[in-house]
Design an enzyme around this catalytic site. Sequence first.
Site, PDB file in Angstrom:
ATOM      1  N   ASP A  17      51.745 -28.296  40.126  1.00  0.00           N
ATOM      2  CA  ASP A  17      51.367 -28.299  41.544  1.00  0.00           C
ATOM      3  C   ASP A  17      52.298 -29.207  42.344  1.00  0.00           C
ATOM      4  O   ASP A  17      51.841 -30.051  43.115  1.00  0.00           O
ATOM      5  CB  ASP A  17      49.912 -28.727  41.715  1.00  0.00           C
ATOM      6  CG  ASP A  17      49.382 -28.419  43.122  1.00  0.00           C
ATOM      7  OD1 ASP A  17      49.966 -27.549  43.806  1.00  0.00           O
ATOM      8  OD2 ASP A  17      48.390 -29.042  43.530  1.00  0.00           O
TER       9      ASP A  17
ATOM     10  N   ASP B 140      36.486 -37.747  45.011  1.00  0.00           N
ATOM     11  CA  ASP B 140      36.412 -38.605  46.193  1.00  0.00           C
ATOM     12  C   ASP B 140      37.358 -39.777  45.967  1.00  0.00           C
ATOM     13  O   ASP B 140      37.500 -40.262  44.835  1.00  0.00           O
ATOM     14  CB  ASP B 140      34.988 -39.113  46.420  1.00  0.00           C
ATOM     15  CG  ASP B 140      34.015 -37.993  46.741  1.00  0.00           C
ATOM     16  OD1 ASP B 140      34.054 -37.497  47.878  1.00  0.00           O
ATOM     17  OD2 ASP B 140      33.234 -37.605  45.848  1.00  0.00           O
ATOM     18  N   VAL B 141      38.002 -40.224  47.035  1.00  0.00           N
ATOM     19  CA  VAL B 141      38.981 -41.301  46.916  1.00  0.00           C
ATOM     20  C   VAL B 141      38.614 -42.427  47.872  1.00  0.00           C
ATOM     21  O   VAL B 141      38.274 -42.189  49.033  1.00  0.00           O
ATOM     22  CB  VAL B 141      40.406 -40.790  47.227  1.00  0.00           C
ATOM     23  CG1 VAL B 141      41.429 -41.898  46.992  1.00  0.00           C
ATOM     24  CG2 VAL B 141      40.737 -39.590  46.357  1.00  0.00           C
TER      25      VAL B 141
ATOM     26  N   LYS C  89      39.912 -43.252  42.506  1.00  0.00           N
ATOM     27  CA  LYS C  89      39.750 -41.799  42.540  1.00  0.00           C
ATOM     28  C   LYS C  89      38.618 -41.406  41.599  1.00  0.00           C
ATOM     29  O   LYS C  89      38.742 -41.485  40.381  1.00  0.00           O
ATOM     30  CB  LYS C  89      41.039 -41.099  42.135  1.00  0.00           C
ATOM     31  CG  LYS C  89      40.961 -39.572  42.151  1.00  0.00           C
ATOM     32  CD  LYS C  89      42.300 -38.949  41.821  1.00  0.00           C
ATOM     33  CE  LYS C  89      42.233 -37.433  41.832  1.00  0.00           C
ATOM     34  NZ  LYS C  89      43.552 -36.809  41.536  1.00  0.00           N
TER      35      LYS C  89
ATOM     36  N   VAL D  14      38.865 -42.556  51.779  1.00  0.00           N
ATOM     37  CA  VAL D  14      40.079 -41.998  52.391  1.00  0.00           C
ATOM     38  C   VAL D  14      40.289 -40.533  52.039  1.00  0.00           C
ATOM     39  O   VAL D  14      41.236 -39.917  52.503  1.00  0.00           O
ATOM     40  CB  VAL D  14      41.332 -42.812  51.991  1.00  0.00           C
ATOM     41  CG1 VAL D  14      41.247 -44.220  52.549  1.00  0.00           C
ATOM     42  CG2 VAL D  14      41.525 -42.828  50.481  1.00  0.00           C
ATOM     43  N   GLY D  15      39.418 -39.966  51.239  1.00  0.00           N
ATOM     44  CA  GLY D  15      39.526 -38.553  50.901  1.00  0.00           C
ATOM     45  C   GLY D  15      38.254 -38.082  50.241  1.00  0.00           C
ATOM     46  O   GLY D  15      37.592 -38.842  49.525  1.00  0.00           O
ATOM     47  N   SER D  16      37.870 -36.845  50.494  1.00  0.00           N
ATOM     48  CA  SER D  16      36.651 -36.317  49.908  1.00  0.00           C
ATOM     49  C   SER D  16      36.772 -34.818  49.722  1.00  0.00           C
ATOM     50  O   SER D  16      37.287 -34.116  50.598  1.00  0.00           O
ATOM     51  CB  SER D  16      35.442 -36.634  50.793  1.00  0.00           C
ATOM     52  OG  SER D  16      34.257 -36.132  50.227  1.00  0.00           O
ATOM     53  N   GLY D  17      36.332 -34.335  48.581  1.00  0.00           N
ATOM     54  CA  GLY D  17      36.359 -32.906  48.308  1.00  0.00           C
ATOM     55  C   GLY D  17      35.313 -32.549  47.285  1.00  0.00           C
ATOM     56  O   GLY D  17      34.536 -33.398  46.827  1.00  0.00           O
TER      57      GLY D  17
END
Length: 470
Positions: A141, A33-34, A49, A26-29
């Site tokens: 943040d 990664d998630v 995560k 559901v998320g990647s950077g």
Amino acid sequence: MDPPSKSWSIFSRTEITQRYKILEQVGSGTYSDVYKAVRLSDGLTVALKEVHDYQSAFREIEALQILQSSPNIIALHEYFWREDEDAVLVLEFLTTDLASVIKEAKRNWDNGISVGEIKRWMIQILHGVDACHRNSIVHRDLKPANLLISSDGVLKLADFGQARILLEPGFVAEDTNLHEQNISNQTWTPQQPETIPQTDNSCLEYSHNQVQATASKEHLREPYDFTAKDFMDETDKETNFPDGDTSCLATCTTSDIDDDPFKSSYSYELEAGEDTSGALTSCVGTRWFRAPELLYGSTNYGQEIDLWSLGCIFAELFNLEPLFPGTSDIDQLSRIVYVLGNLTEETWQGCQKLPDYGKISFSNIKNPLGLEACLPNRSSDEISILKRLICYDPSSRATAMELLHEKYFNEDPLPVPVTELRVPSTKSGPDEASPGGWCDYNDINLDSDFDEFGNMDISSTGTGFSIRFS
């Protein structure tokens, strides 16, 4: 789904796959990664995560351990961390965030977010921030995309990868590689769940697996009396990186992986810090919510930077638009100055000591716009709250607990019950109408509009350059 080709993928770690069924990414950077997953023992949906950066992982785990009993902080169920492998945090899965609420209200709600709803969102945010500050943690943040929301309306602060824990002056950690002592070569096992008692009517009861804190509480001071030099930190540069839309997604909201992050309302991520000495950098937090002392290069800051971010978040709840949507650090400062007026010793005694104060100056703003003009349809009480947060002098900013005692929250219309909050079913896509993109501080060819300030003069100095708007 096909497992990613990365060698550090959680798909190859049997201690995880034996306990969790991984459903989808559901998320990647660059740094994390998630994955959405289900715990096999009881069917609980969680977020895994996988953090590829040691410092970010350690900061998030340590902060969440300390904040384990806080109803408005995301729950860390357990984590896995072995030598030479990435940390994998098992977090509660929350479907949406405050940024999505704001976008949904702007697009589809005729009257926006009601005052009763705004008050309830604000109360939950303030409780979360107060929990951090009472435990001597600065988040660094805060923004709508890092305020995650459950399907039943409970808001929780998330993404503590940049958080810092404040320590007593003179206290030196025995070993900065704490995870090698406490975590290496073992898998942490959660204790039995406990029910967190309801502390007031702003928070629902919920259960999560208790996490034992590794930080010694006896080294923590009372909040609101710290500066950056009191932080324990090995280096600050590793997690100050541009990572697209992943800094918010990495705390387990659903994501738009294929969307262009430059179109997102919240895509102004971090510029890389260069300090390798262990000192804190001013390049922290997302630009739209970054306090002016950070924009002027300060590395001597404390929890007050979170309070400025709170003001920006509240203003966006009121107006459904960002308060200071700068396209660069210089543009960000210009927008602040245009509203608050020039930063001088009268508005903040000691401001001339800021590292970049002499390098950036603006022509005299005789009649600053003022916060009232930025939020023309809001009440005097709402403007008053913003003024207690959006001010130059950090020591003048109201603490979260002080704001929780404001009469505003006890007057009609009263805060709605948490269960009556309107919550989008999922995280919304990017707002294409909002400007986006990163502009480096040193990029002089800014794409911002400085018509209000006239011509811009740039000259070299012994320490770099000076920018003056005249």
